[in-house]
Design a protein around this motif. Structure first.
Motif, PDB file in Angstrom:
ATOM      1  N   TYR A  30     188.448 -49.917 -60.717  1.00  0.00           N
ATOM      2  CA  TYR A  30     187.425 -48.944 -61.070  1.00  0.00           C
ATOM      3  C   TYR A  30     186.238 -49.550 -61.841  1.00  0.00           C
ATOM      4  CZ  TYR A  30     191.130 -45.770 -59.715  1.00  0.00           C
ATOM      5  OH  TYR A  30     192.113 -45.129 -59.002  1.00  0.00           O
TER       6      TYR A  30
ATOM      7  N   TYR B 279     188.902 -52.257 -54.480  1.00  0.00           N
ATOM      8  CA  TYR B 279     188.298 -51.382 -55.477  1.00  0.00           C
ATOM      9  C   TYR B 279     188.092 -49.973 -54.922  1.00  0.00           C
ATOM     10  CZ  TYR B 279     183.840 -52.756 -53.182  1.00  0.00           C
ATOM     11  OH  TYR B 279     182.836 -53.006 -52.290  1.00  0.00           O
ATOM     12  N   ARG B 280     187.730 -49.041 -55.812  1.00  0.00           N
ATOM     13  CA  ARG B 280     187.503 -47.650 -55.422  1.00  0.00           C
ATOM     14  C   ARG B 280     186.160 -47.176 -55.992  1.00  0.00           C
ATOM     15  NH1 ARG B 280     191.230 -48.947 -52.890  1.00  0.00           N
ATOM     16  NH2 ARG B 280     193.257 -47.936 -52.589  1.00  0.00           N
TER      17      ARG B 280
END
Length: 299
Positions: A8, A201-202
């Motif tokens: 994040y 990742y997001r």
């Protein structure tokens, strides 16, 4: 804990931290050497994130392509820096009208440059999948079999020059300042690292707006036509307008789905890749297999 930070925090760190440092340095009139020094730092962060939280662990291991990728990156980043150096000369000879909003805050000027450059680069990228002579040079980038940050810097230097020229030429015509151009060059490199990153990742709903790795993997599917999606460099705005946006949250990518189905034996050595577009064998096109479907745009 470090996995959560990467998942994040990696994208905000690169987009806000590294790009922010570039903007601050350029705004202060710092030497281009300081800006150039951000590039190896960004590359180092890219490798670290990919090892801390890989999407596909195997993509972190060289497959006979490590030296080649370093050569591509070194040449193309040098071209980026050289292009910044010649902007004052170009501005003095080809500027049509000095319309640049110099009174705006510097960060806003860089953002404006990013959005304008994004259009030219995206349209050139789109054309490179439709026009045979352009595809010959762009095919170098699509020959990759593993998807990791350094791949973003793996381009034929002539195609890199063409894309950047298409992105920067409109800016020069309206009086792009060299300090804004310097910051823009760093943001391009950072974006390419993020867009091809192997870090899992997001970014949530921003994946429908920003041209990052979750969407760009679809662009590297190896079947002609199927990979003709998600062309944007910085944003997916133009893909939405062109009808080329595609995303399927259920799709999982492996090396078997990457590369070029029509040219599985594309040269892998650096010099051979530079020469391939000029050879008869450099042409490459095929129809997607019948059982394959273009990734859906469902959300």
């Amino acid at each position: 804990m470090h996995r959560i930070l990467v998942r994040y925090g990696y994208v905000p760190f690169m987009l806000v931290g590294v790009n922010g440092a570039a903007i601050a340095l350029a705004a202060s009139g710092a030497s281009e050497l300081w800006l150039a020094g951000l590039l190896p730092a960004a590359i180092g962060c890219s490798f670290a994130a990919e090892r801390a939280l890989p999407y596909e662990a195997d993509w972190n291991s060289p497959a006979g392509d490590g030296t080649r990728d370093v050569a591509h990156a070194a040449v193309n980043e040098l071209l980026l820096l050289v292009s910044v150096g010649v902007i004052p000369l170009l501005a003095a000879t080809v500027t049509v009208a000095d319309l640049w909003p110099r009174s705006w805050p510097f960060a806003l000027q860089v953002l404006a440059a990013i959005l304008i450059a994004d259009l030219g680069i995206t349209l050139t990228h789109y054309a490179s999948h439709k026009i045979g002579v352009l595809w010959r040079f762009h095919a170098v980038h699509h020959s990759i079999k593993r998807f990791y940050g350094f791949n973003g810097l793996m381009k034929h230097p002539l195609h890199q020059t063409l894309e950047m020229s298409a992105g920067v030429a409109p800016l020069i015509l309206i009086g792009l300042p060299v300090d804004v151009a310097s910051a823009l060059a760093v943001t391009v490199a950072v974006q390419l690292l993020l867009q091809h990153s192997n870090a899992d990742y997001r970014i949530g709903a921003l994946k429908y707006v920003l041209a990052l790795n979750e969407g760009h993997r679809f662009h590297h599917l190896k079947w002609a036509g199927i990979g003709d999606v998600n062309f944007g460099l910085f944003t997916l705005t133009w893909d939405h307008l062109l009808g080329t946006f595609s995303y399927d949250p259920t799709r999982r990518f492996t090396s078997d789905q990457l590369g070029m189905a029509a040219k599985p034996d594309y040269p892998t050595a650096y010099l051979a890749q530079l020469a391939e577009p000029f050879r008869t064998s450099g042409a490459c096109a095929s129809d997607p297999p019948a059982q394959e479907k273009r990734p859906s745009s469902r959300r």
